[in-house]
Design an enzyme around this catalytic site. Structure first.
Site, PDB file in Angstrom:
ATOM      1  N   GLU A 158       0.924  -1.102  -0.096  1.00  0.00           N
ATOM      2  CA  GLU A 158      -0.093   0.011   0.131  1.00  0.00           C
ATOM      3  C   GLU A 158       0.955   1.201  -0.022  1.00  0.00           C
ATOM      4  OE1 GLU A 158      -1.721   0.613   3.965  1.00  0.00           O
ATOM      5  OE2 GLU A 158      -3.261   1.957   3.153  1.00  0.00           O
ATOM      6  N   ASN A 177      -7.031   5.953  -1.900  1.00  0.00           N
ATOM      7  CA  ASN A 177      -5.874   5.025  -1.493  1.00  0.00           C
ATOM      8  C   ASN A 177      -6.222   3.684  -2.585  1.00  0.00           C
ATOM      9  OD1 ASN A 177      -3.888   3.237  -0.570  1.00  0.00           O
ATOM     10  ND2 ASN A 177      -4.477   3.739   1.705  1.00  0.00           N
ATOM     11  N   LYS A 183      -9.471   1.423  -1.800  1.00  0.00           N
ATOM     12  CA  LYS A 183      -9.659   1.041  -0.604  1.00  0.00           C
ATOM     13  C   LYS A 183     -11.022   1.304  -0.158  1.00  0.00           C
ATOM     14  CE  LYS A 183      -7.237   1.256   4.027  1.00  0.00           C
ATOM     15  NZ  LYS A 183      -6.057   1.855   4.655  1.00  0.00           N
ATOM     16  N   GLU A 226      -6.083   8.925   7.750  1.00  0.00           N
ATOM     17  CA  GLU A 226      -6.560   8.291   6.384  1.00  0.00           C
ATOM     18  C   GLU A 226      -8.107   8.976   6.007  1.00  0.00           C
ATOM     19  OE1 GLU A 226      -4.829   3.989   6.747  1.00  0.00           O
ATOM     20  OE2 GLU A 226      -5.470   4.494   4.763  1.00  0.00           O
ATOM     21  N   CYS A 286      -4.904  -3.036   3.125  1.00  0.00           N
ATOM     22  CA  CYS A 286      -4.561  -2.907   4.626  1.00  0.00           C
ATOM     23  C   CYS A 286      -5.766  -3.178   5.401  1.00  0.00           C
ATOM     24  CB  CYS A 286      -4.053  -1.228   4.454  1.00  0.00           C
ATOM     25  SG  CYS A 286      -3.271  -1.282   6.166  1.00  0.00           S
ATOM     26  N   ASN A 291       0.188  -0.916   5.333  1.00  0.00           N
ATOM     27  CA  ASN A 291       1.134   0.048   6.240  1.00  0.00           C
ATOM     28  C   ASN A 291       0.255  -0.091   7.530  1.00  0.00           C
ATOM     29  OD1 ASN A 291       2.689   2.859   4.578  1.00  0.00           O
ATOM     30  ND2 ASN A 291       1.778   0.833   3.144  1.00  0.00           N
TER      31      ASN A 291
HETATM   32  N1  ING Z   1      -3.541   0.774   8.702  1.00  0.00           N
HETATM   33  C1  ING Z   1      -4.180  -0.063   9.822  1.00  0.00           C
HETATM   34  C2  ING Z   1      -4.584  -1.151   9.463  1.00  0.00           C
HETATM   35  O1  ING Z   1      -5.716  -1.663   9.484  1.00  0.00           O
HETATM   36  C3  ING Z   1      -4.705   0.037  11.973  1.00  0.00           C
HETATM   37  C4  ING Z   1      -4.847   1.042  10.551  1.00  0.00           C
HETATM   38  C5  ING Z   1      -3.385   0.047  12.339  1.00  0.00           C
HETATM   39  C6  ING Z   1      -5.762  -0.558  12.379  1.00  0.00           C
HETATM   40  C7  ING Z   1      -3.279  -0.581  13.554  1.00  0.00           C
HETATM   41  C8  ING Z   1      -5.696  -1.204  13.582  1.00  0.00           C
HETATM   42  C9  ING Z   1      -4.438  -1.337  14.175  1.00  0.00           C
HETATM   43  O2  ING Z   1      -3.673  -2.180   9.301  1.00  0.00           O
HETATM   44  C10 ING Z   1      -3.932   1.123   7.469  1.00  0.00           C
HETATM   45  N2  ING Z   1      -3.228   1.704   6.674  1.00  0.00           N
HETATM   46  O3  ING Z   1      -5.172   0.652   7.082  1.00  0.00           O
END
Ligand code: ING
Length: 317
Positions: free
Chosen positions: A57, A117, A134, A153, A179, A204
């Site tokens: 991503e 995204n 996304k 985001e 993601c 990410n």
């Molecule tokens: N990042 C994260 C994901 O879903 C996140 C957001 C981080 C959710 C940590 C839960 C815990 O992996 C993205 N870019 O969606």
């Protein structure tokens, strides 16, 4: 009596797939420098006779939603206005010359001003198969100074209006997700109901989850849990590919992996940096699950699943 047994070995649809994991991309790293890193992974893929590489991503720039800008357009220099563009053309040309397909995540700014995204999927002959935007956008819309870093985001990307599609490509049926999409079972089932055999998911994922830091230690577990379950419950191969390592001071999960339709991990990154992991994916292996345990047409009960499609949040009895 004939003593030769004829093995009913119809030719396997085996596809050699790779995850092209990236380490951190600094906020000032140029696209040319990043493309050089992607090309190094592509060169290794060619040496290993890989046919399809999944890149992460937002693979062309740093994860800019970690910083708040008053002006929504404040990060527009991190977006692509065309794909391929003048800087990314090198990657497309090299892949086509190798005969290697790829998926690539990037921030998309459309001519009419929409920000997504996005991932692009390119076949081995260099033709564009599809663009995916996304669906599940995590994080928050406004500056939240209590956080050690932002996850904006929802400020910088719109939710996809299109949902999840599956495309005939690479001698099979291929899908994309990005993601946070990987955490939602609907993601896999929407594609499972289209017969998907291989899903590529770039991510990410900051290790620190500010709303509930207890989850920090579980990020790797949750990462595999979601994709192993999604693979198994829909009889599909899944490739999870990270941009990991400590990027602009934020530790991000690596642990890219390739998951079989059984849910087993068949390849896994061991570093937090640029690393290629490879697996031979027999797409016919999907049928061992699609035609038995998860024969949707035979066993599913949509007439009693109406909440899943029609209800957004919880409605208690
Ligand atoms: N990042 C994260 C994901 O879903 C996140 C957001 C981080 C959710 C940590 C839960 C815990 O992996 C993205 N870019 O969606």
């Amino acid at each position: 009596m004939a003593n030769s047994t004829v093995k009913n070995s119809s030719p396997k649809r085996s596809l050699r797939v790779a995850a092209g994991q990236l380490g951190p991309i600094g906020k000032d790293e140029t696209r040319a420098e990043v493309i050089d890193r992607l090309l190094a992974l592509l060169d290794e893929a060619a040496d290993r006779k890989v046919e399809l590489v999944a890149f992460p991503e937002l693979a062309l720039t740093t994860f800019f939603p970690r910083w708040y800008t008053e002006d929504i357009g404040g990060h527009d220099h991190y977006y692509e206005k065309e794909m391929p563009g003048p800087e990314t053309k090198r990657l497309f040309d090299a892949a086509a010359s190798y005969g290697i397909g790829f998926s690539l995540g990037y921030a998309e700014l459309t001519p009419d001003g929409h920000r997504y995204n996005t991932q692009i999927l390119v076949e081995r002959d260099g033709t564009e198969v599809a663009k995916f935007r996304k669906v599940h956008i995590p994080g928050h819309e406004q500056d939240e100074p209590w956080r050690p870093f932002q996850h904006l985001e929802r400020r910088y990307f719109e939710e996809s209006p299109e949902g999840f599609s599956v495309w005939p490509a690479f001698d099979g049926l291929v899908g994309l997700a990005t993601c946070n999409d990987r955490r939602w079972p609907e993601t896999y089932r929407e594609m499972g109901l289209q017969g998907v055999e291989l899903i590529m998911i770039g991510y990410n994922t900051p290790v620190h989850y500010a709303p509930d830091p207890v989850q920090n230690a579980l990020q790797g577990f949750h990462n595999h849990l979601c994709m192993q379950a999604g693979a198994y419950q829909n009889g599909t191969w899944v490739v999870g590919v990270a941009k990991g390592g400590i990027e602009e001071g934020v530790e991000s999960l690596a642990q890219s992996a390739i998951y079989a339709p059984s849910g087993q991990i068949v390849a896994q990154a061991i570093s937090n940096g640029d690393e290629l992991i490879v697996a031979d994916c027999d797409l016919d292996w999907c049928n061992k699950y699609k035609e038995t345990l998860f024969d949707f047409a035979r066993y599913r009960r949509p007439e009693v699943y109406q909440r899943i499609a029609n209800q957004k949040g919880v409605v208690e009895p």
